[in-house]
Design a protein around this motif. Structure first.
Motif, PDB file in Angstrom:
ATOM      1  N   ARG A 198     100.012  -0.689  25.712  1.00  0.00           N
ATOM      2  CA  ARG A 198      99.244  -0.227  26.852  1.00  0.00           C
ATOM      3  C   ARG A 198     100.100  -0.279  28.113  1.00  0.00           C
ATOM      4  O   ARG A 198     100.001   0.538  29.003  1.00  0.00           O
ATOM      5  N   GLN A 199     100.980  -1.290  28.145  1.00  0.00           N
ATOM      6  CA  GLN A 199     101.839  -1.455  29.303  1.00  0.00           C
ATOM      7  C   GLN A 199     102.758  -0.260  29.489  1.00  0.00           C
ATOM      8  O   GLN A 199     103.046   0.139  30.592  1.00  0.00           O
ATOM      9  N   THR A 200     103.208   0.307  28.364  1.00  0.00           N
ATOM     10  CA  THR A 200     104.110   1.452  28.470  1.00  0.00           C
ATOM     11  C   THR A 200     103.425   2.625  29.153  1.00  0.00           C
ATOM     12  O   THR A 200     103.991   3.291  29.997  1.00  0.00           O
ATOM     13  N   SER A 201     102.174   2.867  28.772  1.00  0.00           N
ATOM     14  CA  SER A 201     101.510   3.995  29.410  1.00  0.00           C
ATOM     15  C   SER A 201     101.175   3.663  30.854  1.00  0.00           C
ATOM     16  O   SER A 201     101.129   4.545  31.705  1.00  0.00           O
ATOM     17  N   ASN A 202     100.978   2.382  31.131  1.00  0.00           N
ATOM     18  CA  ASN A 202     100.782   1.982  32.524  1.00  0.00           C
ATOM     19  C   ASN A 202     102.027   2.250  33.337  1.00  0.00           C
ATOM     20  O   ASN A 202     101.960   2.677  34.487  1.00  0.00           O
ATOM     21  N   LEU A 203     103.175   1.983  32.722  1.00  0.00           N
ATOM     22  CA  LEU A 203     104.440   2.254  33.406  1.00  0.00           C
ATOM     23  C   LEU A 203     104.537   3.730  33.754  1.00  0.00           C
ATOM     24  O   LEU A 203     104.961   4.100  34.840  1.00  0.00           O
ATOM     25  N   ALA A 204     104.121   4.554  32.806  1.00  0.00           N
ATOM     26  CA  ALA A 204     104.200   5.995  33.049  1.00  0.00           C
ATOM     27  C   ALA A 204     103.319   6.374  34.232  1.00  0.00           C
ATOM     28  O   ALA A 204     103.689   7.211  35.055  1.00  0.00           O
ATOM     29  N   THR A 210     113.228  -4.761  31.128  1.00  0.00           N
ATOM     30  CA  THR A 210     114.020  -4.167  32.208  1.00  0.00           C
ATOM     31  C   THR A 210     114.419  -2.750  31.824  1.00  0.00           C
ATOM     32  O   THR A 210     114.326  -1.822  32.629  1.00  0.00           O
ATOM     33  N   ALA A 211     114.863  -2.621  30.569  1.00  0.00           N
ATOM     34  CA  ALA A 211     115.270  -1.303  30.089  1.00  0.00           C
ATOM     35  C   ALA A 211     114.124  -0.302  30.190  1.00  0.00           C
ATOM     36  O   ALA A 211     114.290   0.825  30.660  1.00  0.00           O
ATOM     37  N   GLU A 212     112.945  -0.741  29.743  1.00  0.00           N
ATOM     38  CA  GLU A 212     111.763   0.118  29.791  1.00  0.00           C
ATOM     39  C   GLU A 212     111.470   0.583  31.216  1.00  0.00           C
ATOM     40  O   GLU A 212     111.200   1.757  31.480  1.00  0.00           O
ATOM     41  N   VAL A 213     111.492  -0.387  32.103  1.00  0.00           N
ATOM     42  CA  VAL A 213     111.156  -0.091  33.498  1.00  0.00           C
ATOM     43  C   VAL A 213     112.157   0.879  34.111  1.00  0.00           C
ATOM     44  O   VAL A 213     111.790   1.814  34.820  1.00  0.00           O
ATOM     45  N   ILE A 214     113.432   0.653  33.815  1.00  0.00           N
ATOM     46  CA  ILE A 214     114.448   1.571  34.358  1.00  0.00           C
ATOM     47  C   ILE A 214     114.220   2.983  33.831  1.00  0.00           C
ATOM     48  O   ILE A 214     114.208   3.957  34.573  1.00  0.00           O
ATOM     49  N   ALA A 215     114.014   3.062  32.526  1.00  0.00           N
ATOM     50  CA  ALA A 215     113.889   4.392  31.920  1.00  0.00           C
ATOM     51  C   ALA A 215     112.599   5.085  32.332  1.00  0.00           C
ATOM     52  O   ALA A 215     112.598   6.252  32.717  1.00  0.00           O
ATOM     53  N   LYS A 216     111.489   4.345  32.252  1.00  0.00           N
ATOM     54  CA  LYS A 216     110.201   5.011  32.447  1.00  0.00           C
ATOM     55  C   LYS A 216     109.831   5.164  33.913  1.00  0.00           C
ATOM     56  O   LYS A 216     109.166   6.115  34.295  1.00  0.00           O
ATOM     57  N   VAL A 217     110.204   4.185  34.735  1.00  0.00           N
ATOM     58  CA  VAL A 217     109.734   4.224  36.113  1.00  0.00           C
ATOM     59  C   VAL A 217     110.828   4.675  37.084  1.00  0.00           C
ATOM     60  O   VAL A 217     110.638   5.612  37.849  1.00  0.00           O
ATOM     61  N   ALA A 218     111.968   3.993  37.028  1.00  0.00           N
ATOM     62  CA  ALA A 218     112.996   4.266  38.034  1.00  0.00           C
ATOM     63  C   ALA A 218     113.521   5.693  37.990  1.00  0.00           C
ATOM     64  O   ALA A 218     113.638   6.372  39.013  1.00  0.00           O
TER      65      ALA A 218
END
Lengths: 139, 202
Positions: free
Chosen positions: B18-24, B97-105
């Motif tokens: 769920r967090q991944t889609s929240n990141l999106a 961190t990797a997720e956040v960089i890729a999905k958000v940054a």
């Protein structure tokens, strides 16, 4: 509309790019046609001291087998298009072709490694022009 | 909740998806709110920088290094902008961190969706199939093998992560300009910089 050749000519009337789709052996003829049509372009543009955005120059001159059309940009780059004599190309279609071609040219020029007034050697440009030319512009 | 806020520290693993889609959603939000400029102007500006560096330096490796250093300086500052706008909390591990960089940054700053592969506690690879920096660009043969055109991105990642206590090394391992299908940046964690609260403490 059957396109025989399309050329890009620079500010000093130096050829930057020529694509010919004619039968073999006609290539030289196309180069010659493009060269002579530059005189016509010169004549037309010197007359037009106009303020209107008249990029499309219309038919430059007829030959027995082909019709030649011209287009000039505000940066003094000229596009010469040679089509088959039989094709019943409407002005709207030609203008549309030139506009699309102009966009392709602009994209190539945006490449930071393109040096102005040099031949266009971009692979991408070649591919896209081939696609545009053979994508069946309606006749 | 429609907005992801605060700490990932206390999230159970089952909420990861769920967090991944929240990141999106966070990413989309930040991207929409940010002021925009014309993409072509941006691309041409970057192209001009690279071109000038090539003119000023004989050695292509120097150009690569300079681009990386420029990126590093940008990264040092960009991280605060990122944290302020995204309002995301501390990542619980390097994978996150990797997720956040890729999905958000990447979405927030370049408007592109980046994906990940081979992501673990020590390293990850960012995959970019779309990159506004390289639009219209075609490398001449002489530079194709050696010039890391997008090296500025490597620097940005290195600089921003350093400000959140991670020392990393980044390398452009694949590039669309070199004929690869996608561009890829490999990020390797070298060291966690001390001087920060250990995870779990409050």
């Amino acid at each position: 509309m059957w396109i025989a050749a399309i050329a890009v000519i620079g500010k000093q009337n130096n050829p930057l790019y020529i694509k010919t789709l004619g039968k073999n052996g006609d290539d030289l003829k196309f180069h010659h046609i493009v060269h002579t049509s530059l005189d016509v372009v010169q004549e037309l543009t010197s007359k037009k001291e106009s303020t209107q955005a008249d990029k499309y120059l219309g038919q430059l001159y007829p030959t027995e087998e082909y019709k030649v059309y011209g287009y000039i940009t505000n940066t003094r780059i000229k596009f010469i298009l040679i089509v088959d004599y039989d094709s019943r190309a409407k002005e709207a279609d030609l203008k549309q072709f030139f506009t699309k071609f102009h966009e392709l040219y602009a994209d190539t020029v945006c490449n930071p490694f393109y040096t102005f007034d040099e031949n266009i050697t971009s692979q991408k440009f070649e591919e896209r022009v081939t696609e545009l030319v053979s994508s069946g512009v309606p006749s | 909740s429609t907005q992801s806020t605060g700490d990932f520290r206390f999230l159970a693993p089952s909420m990861a998806a769920r967090q991944t889609s929240n990141l999106a959603k966070v990413a989309e939000n930040c991207w929409t709110k940010a002021p925009k400029i014309n993409a072509e102007l941006f691309t041409l500006t970057y192209g001009a920088i690279v071109w000038q560096l090539l003119k000023d330096n004989e050695n292509i490796e120097d150009v690569n290094n300079q681009l990386e250093k420029m990126g590093y300086n940008i990264g040092l500052r960009l991280i605060d902008e990122f944290l302020a706008r995204s309002n995301l909390g501390r990542c619980k591990d390097f994978r996150e961190t990797a997720e956040v960089i890729a999905k958000v940054a990447f979405k927030m700053f370049l408007g592109v969706n980046a994906s990940l592969r081979d992501s673990n506690d020590k390293e990850f690879v960012l995959i970019l199939d779309d990159n506004p920096l390289t639009d219209f660009c075609e490398l001449p043969e002489s530079h194709k093998k050696s010039l890391a055109y997008c090296n500025i991105l490597c620097g940005v990642i290195r600089g921003s992560l350093e400000m959140v206590q991670m020392r990393v090394e980044c390398q452009l391992i694949k590039s669309i300009l070199r004929g690869d299908e996608v561009s890829e940046i490999k990020v390797v964690l070298k060291e966690i910089l001390k001087d920060e609260m250990p995870i779990g403490d409050d």
